[in-house]
Design a protein around this motif. Sequence first.
Motif, short mmCIF file in Angstrom:
data_model
loop_
_atom_site.label_atom_id
_atom_site.label_comp_id
_atom_site.label_asym_id
_atom_site.label_seq_id
_atom_site.Cartn_x
_atom_site.Cartn_y
_atom_site.Cartn_z
N THR A 98 0.83 -1.21 0.00
CA THR A 98 0.00 0.00 0.00
C THR A 98 0.86 1.26 0.00
OG1 THR A 98 -1.72 -1.18 1.22
CG2 THR A 98 -1.86 1.22 1.20
N PHE A 99 1.94 1.24 0.78
CA PHE A 99 2.86 2.37 0.81
C PHE A 99 3.48 2.62 -0.57
CE2 PHE A 99 7.21 3.96 1.15
CZ PHE A 99 7.04 5.11 1.88
N TYR A 101 2.38 1.60 -3.36
CA TYR A 101 1.26 1.84 -4.27
C TYR A 101 0.94 3.34 -4.39
CZ TYR A 101 -3.65 1.14 -5.85
OH TYR A 101 -4.83 1.16 -6.52
N ILE A 102 1.02 4.05 -3.26
CA ILE A 102 0.72 5.48 -3.23
C ILE A 102 1.96 6.31 -3.55
CG2 ILE A 102 -0.13 7.37 -1.77
CD1 ILE A 102 -1.62 5.29 -0.12
N CYS A 103 3.13 5.80 -3.19
CA CYS A 103 4.36 6.58 -3.30
C CYS A 103 4.71 6.92 -4.75
CB CYS A 103 5.51 5.81 -2.64
SG CYS A 103 7.01 6.78 -2.42
N THR A 104 4.48 5.98 -5.67
CA THR A 104 4.87 6.21 -7.07
C THR A 104 4.13 7.39 -7.70
OG1 THR A 104 5.65 3.98 -7.51
CG2 THR A 104 4.86 5.23 -9.39
N LEU A 106 2.65 9.86 -6.28
CA LEU A 106 3.04 11.08 -5.58
C LEU A 106 4.43 11.56 -6.03
CD1 LEU A 106 1.85 10.48 -1.90
CD2 LEU A 106 0.95 12.15 -3.53
N THR A 107 5.33 10.63 -6.28
CA THR A 107 6.65 11.01 -6.78
C THR A 107 6.54 11.60 -8.18
OG1 THR A 107 7.63 9.20 -5.50
CG2 THR A 107 9.00 10.19 -7.19
N ILE A 141 6.36 13.24 0.73
CA ILE A 141 5.91 12.11 -0.08
C ILE A 141 5.75 10.86 0.78
CG2 ILE A 141 6.56 10.54 -1.94
CD1 ILE A 141 7.95 12.91 -3.30
N TRP A 142 6.77 10.56 1.59
CA TRP A 142 6.71 9.37 2.43
C TRP A 142 5.64 9.49 3.52
CZ3 TRP A 142 12.71 9.75 3.16
CH2 TRP A 142 13.33 9.39 1.95
N SER A 145 2.27 8.98 1.86
CA SER A 145 2.18 7.57 1.47
C SER A 145 1.94 6.66 2.66
CB SER A 145 3.45 7.13 0.75
OG SER A 145 3.68 7.91 -0.41
N SER A 146 2.31 7.11 3.86
CA SER A 146 2.18 6.28 5.07
C SER A 146 0.81 6.41 5.73
CB SER A 146 3.25 6.67 6.09
OG SER A 146 4.55 6.49 5.57
#
Length: 318
Positions: A98-99, A101-104, A106-107, A141-142, A145-146
């Motif tokens: 999940t982390f 999954y969202i991080c990409t 957002l980056t 971002i992190w 994503s968390s």
Amino acid sequence: MQLTVNSSINMDLLMYTVSIHVPVLQVLVGIFLFVNSLMIFTFLKKEVFREDTRYILFAQTLFVDSAFMVVNNILFICYGFQYRIHMIPCIILCLAMTFFYICTPLTLVAMCLERYVAICMPLRHAAISTSRNRCFGFFIIWGISSIAPIFNFIAYLSTVHSSALFSYALCSVELLLGEEWVAQTRALIFQIIFFFMIVVVLFTYIKIMIAARAASSDNKKSTKSLRTVILHAFQLSLSIVQFVTPYIEIAFWKGDVMMFINVRYSSFVVFMIVPRCLSPLIYGLRDERFFIVLRHYACYGVDNLSQSLSIRSKVRPI
């Protein structure tokens, strides 16, 4: 909540379907990881790339996408072959997925903002793109994503008995959505992030396109810039659609297992692998400086002296 296979399901047909999907998937994942590993190696070998915000963000997408692909591939294989694993490692894998999954996406949004500053505010780009601001951006971002993984973890612990942590199950993210309010809240978090990304992407791309058309008198250069924008927009649209696919898949999760696996396999290829394959294309192969160095290492350094000098002269300027 735990998925049980109905006795009416033809398990031979299920295993046959999975046995076809898995080898194809392994080939795709293997190619993807090989290309990403080569690009990560290229990034790490040249200091000029490690000092440029654009390439640092690109490297993060490579790391995150590779980790996401490995975790998702493990879960897909275990679920496809109906292999039950312990809930504690299952929870860890699901939260990590999940982390990532969202991080990409957002980056990718951060890369849009970096390009916006570079093109629309070139005189302030050096002052804004500092190591301190980069670290601050990564923490944002992190942190965002968390949010969803932390919420899923706390909500799961509050809704299940402690003995469930020591059970075995078919590992899937849906296991963490046992209560309706948990699924609804998770959907709300995704919708807020989705809206945030849409606003930022639309704003930056409109500004970049206006600035590119106004500043460039070279039609060929302008066309190339617009093609990059279109590819990037397509990649982001596929990445953003990822936030919707879990709610399409969950409709099949309680029913036909084979249908669920087919839907998950299709969405995995189209909305997981394809947009992540575009990152190496847009920021690696189409970037002249990066491609020259990448080709050098891909050919195991088999270049004559003049080619090596040409590579060095082209990668020095930032």
